[in-house]
Design a protein around this motif. Sequence first.
Motif, PDB file in Angstrom:
ATOM      1  N   ASN A  79       0.829  -1.209   0.000  1.00 49.75           N
ATOM      2  CA  ASN A  79       0.000   0.000   0.000  1.00 49.75           C
ATOM      3  C   ASN A  79       0.863   1.259   0.000  1.00 49.75           C
ATOM      4  OD1 ASN A  79      -2.350  -1.495   0.007  1.00 49.75           O
ATOM      5  ND2 ASN A  79      -2.668  -1.342   2.213  1.00 49.75           N
ATOM      6  N   SER A  80       1.920   1.256   0.796  1.00 51.78           N
ATOM      7  CA  SER A  80       2.791   2.427   0.846  1.00 51.78           C
ATOM      8  C   SER A  80       3.484   2.659  -0.488  1.00 51.78           C
ATOM      9  CB  SER A  80       3.834   2.257   1.956  1.00 51.78           C
ATOM     10  OG  SER A  80       3.247   2.343   3.232  1.00 51.78           O
ATOM     11  N   VAL A  81       3.910   1.582  -1.144  1.00 52.67           N
ATOM     12  CA  VAL A  81       4.548   1.718  -2.451  1.00 52.67           C
ATOM     13  C   VAL A  81       3.566   2.289  -3.467  1.00 52.67           C
ATOM     14  CG1 VAL A  81       5.546   0.430  -4.384  1.00 52.67           C
ATOM     15  CG2 VAL A  81       6.251  -0.095  -2.045  1.00 52.67           C
ATOM     16  N   ILE A  82       2.338   1.775  -3.469  1.00 52.35           N
ATOM     17  CA  ILE A  82       1.332   2.242  -4.419  1.00 52.35           C
ATOM     18  C   ILE A  82       1.000   3.712  -4.178  1.00 52.35           C
ATOM     19  CG2 ILE A  82      -1.075   1.994  -5.141  1.00 52.35           C
ATOM     20  CD1 ILE A  82      -0.812  -1.002  -4.578  1.00 52.35           C
ATOM     21  N   VAL A  83       0.715   4.058  -2.937  1.00 53.76           N
ATOM     22  CA  VAL A  83       0.316   5.429  -2.611  1.00 53.76           C
ATOM     23  C   VAL A  83       1.456   6.404  -2.880  1.00 53.76           C
ATOM     24  CG1 VAL A  83      -0.352   6.959  -0.727  1.00 53.76           C
ATOM     25  CG2 VAL A  83      -1.431   4.722  -0.943  1.00 53.76           C
ATOM     26  N   SER A  84       2.659   6.081  -2.414  1.00 52.31           N
ATOM     27  CA  SER A  84       3.791   6.994  -2.568  1.00 52.31           C
ATOM     28  C   SER A  84       4.163   7.177  -4.031  1.00 52.31           C
ATOM     29  CB  SER A  84       4.994   6.471  -1.780  1.00 52.31           C
ATOM     30  OG  SER A  84       4.696   6.359  -0.404  1.00 52.31           O
ATOM     31  N   SER A  85       4.142   6.101  -4.804  1.00 51.05           N
ATOM     32  CA  SER A  85       4.483   6.212  -6.228  1.00 51.05           C
ATOM     33  C   SER A  85       3.436   7.019  -6.984  1.00 51.05           C
ATOM     34  CB  SER A  85       4.607   4.815  -6.841  1.00 51.05           C
ATOM     35  OG  SER A  85       5.615   4.052  -6.190  1.00 51.05           O
ATOM     36  N   ALA A  86       2.155   6.761  -6.701  1.00 51.82           N
ATOM     37  CA  ALA A  86       1.095   7.495  -7.388  1.00 51.82           C
ATOM     38  C   ALA A  86       1.150   8.983  -7.062  1.00 51.82           C
ATOM     39  CB  ALA A  86      -0.271   6.916  -7.004  1.00 51.82           C
ATOM     40  N   VAL A  87       1.344   9.308  -5.805  1.00 48.26           N
ATOM     41  CA  VAL A  87       1.409  10.712  -5.403  1.00 48.26           C
ATOM     42  C   VAL A  87       2.632  11.390  -6.004  1.00 48.26           C
ATOM     43  CG1 VAL A  87       1.742  12.253  -3.433  1.00 48.26           C
ATOM     44  CG2 VAL A  87       0.060  10.406  -3.301  1.00 48.26           C
ATOM     45  N   ALA A  88       3.781  10.719  -5.983  1.00 51.44           N
ATOM     46  CA  ALA A  88       5.007  11.318  -6.529  1.00 51.44           C
ATOM     47  C   ALA A  88       4.858  11.611  -8.019  1.00 51.44           C
ATOM     48  CB  ALA A  88       6.197  10.393  -6.279  1.00 51.44           C
ATOM     49  N   LEU A  89       4.323  10.656  -8.779  1.00 52.93           N
ATOM     50  CA  LEU A  89       4.137  10.869 -10.211  1.00 52.93           C
ATOM     51  C   LEU A  89       3.139  11.991 -10.489  1.00 52.93           C
ATOM     52  CD1 LEU A  89       4.045   7.169 -11.479  1.00 52.93           C
ATOM     53  CD2 LEU A  89       5.887   8.830 -11.787  1.00 52.93           C
ATOM     54  N   SER A  90       2.048  12.010  -9.737  1.00 50.68           N
ATOM     55  CA  SER A  90       1.031  13.030  -9.949  1.00 50.68           C
ATOM     56  C   SER A  90       1.549  14.423  -9.581  1.00 50.68           C
ATOM     57  CB  SER A  90      -0.213  12.700  -9.117  1.00 50.68           C
ATOM     58  OG  SER A  90      -1.166  13.733  -9.209  1.00 50.68           O
TER      59      SER A  90
END
Length: 281
Positions: A79-90
Amino acid sequence: MRKSRSIGGHDRRPGFWVYGVLIAVLVGSFFPIWWSFLIGSQDAAAINKNGMIFVPGGNFFANAATVIDSIPFWNALLNSVIVSSAVALSVVAFSTLAGYAFAKLKFRGREGLLVFVIATMAVPTQLGIVPLFIVMSRLGWTGSLWAVIAPGLVTAFGVFWMTQYLKDALPDELIEAVRMDGASMIRSFWHVGLPAARPAAAMLALFAFIGTWTNFFWPFIVLDPGNPTLPVALQQLQAAYYVDYSLVLSGVVLSIIPLIVLFVFLGKQLVAGIMQGAVKG
């Protein structure tokens, strides 16, 4: 005898005090990680008996295994990988677009709108928690990762960061030359603005990833205990009347290992990109 380079008769080599300050900063930055590892490598009895501990114990892997078995560790890590990656890219995508517009496009109200965006950084996050939770509840997102991702899709800091960088790193003449060749605004951004913004975008992505990875407050409120991010999952290691700090801090060390790996693999590329951008600017 080799002569040192100087400007105006002054030696440009860093002095002893510069190295002293850098070493102090390095030690101060690394000490919390080392202290967490020291406590995480002990057991509760050794911590209560010895007080200050300066030598690692032999229980870190046993404590780490207990942490993994006690909480939904792998689910929280994913979950942390998904959330952090999505937020960073956005954040990088929206902030680069907005920064390019504020830095290089001429439109009415540009300065006032930029000041308004920057002013939102002065508003405490806690003031918006209640209305934000109500919005997420009405959307049916409470308990899901969307409730954590959506509020962080763009940040005022990211817009300010990219605006300031592109003002100096991207000459107006270059954009005008591309427009004279018939390129549209989108093409000029894609072929000129985006390559110039890569060093700052890389640093912004790193900041956004780390900030989201370590965020505890909002995920703790909006996510279910069975579907947490990693910081929220580590909170489950604390019992009502007793806290085993060896388990808690071994979990903390486990949670920062991905960040350390990220720095090891991307650190040189990030520094090289920033230096390249500074030279171009």
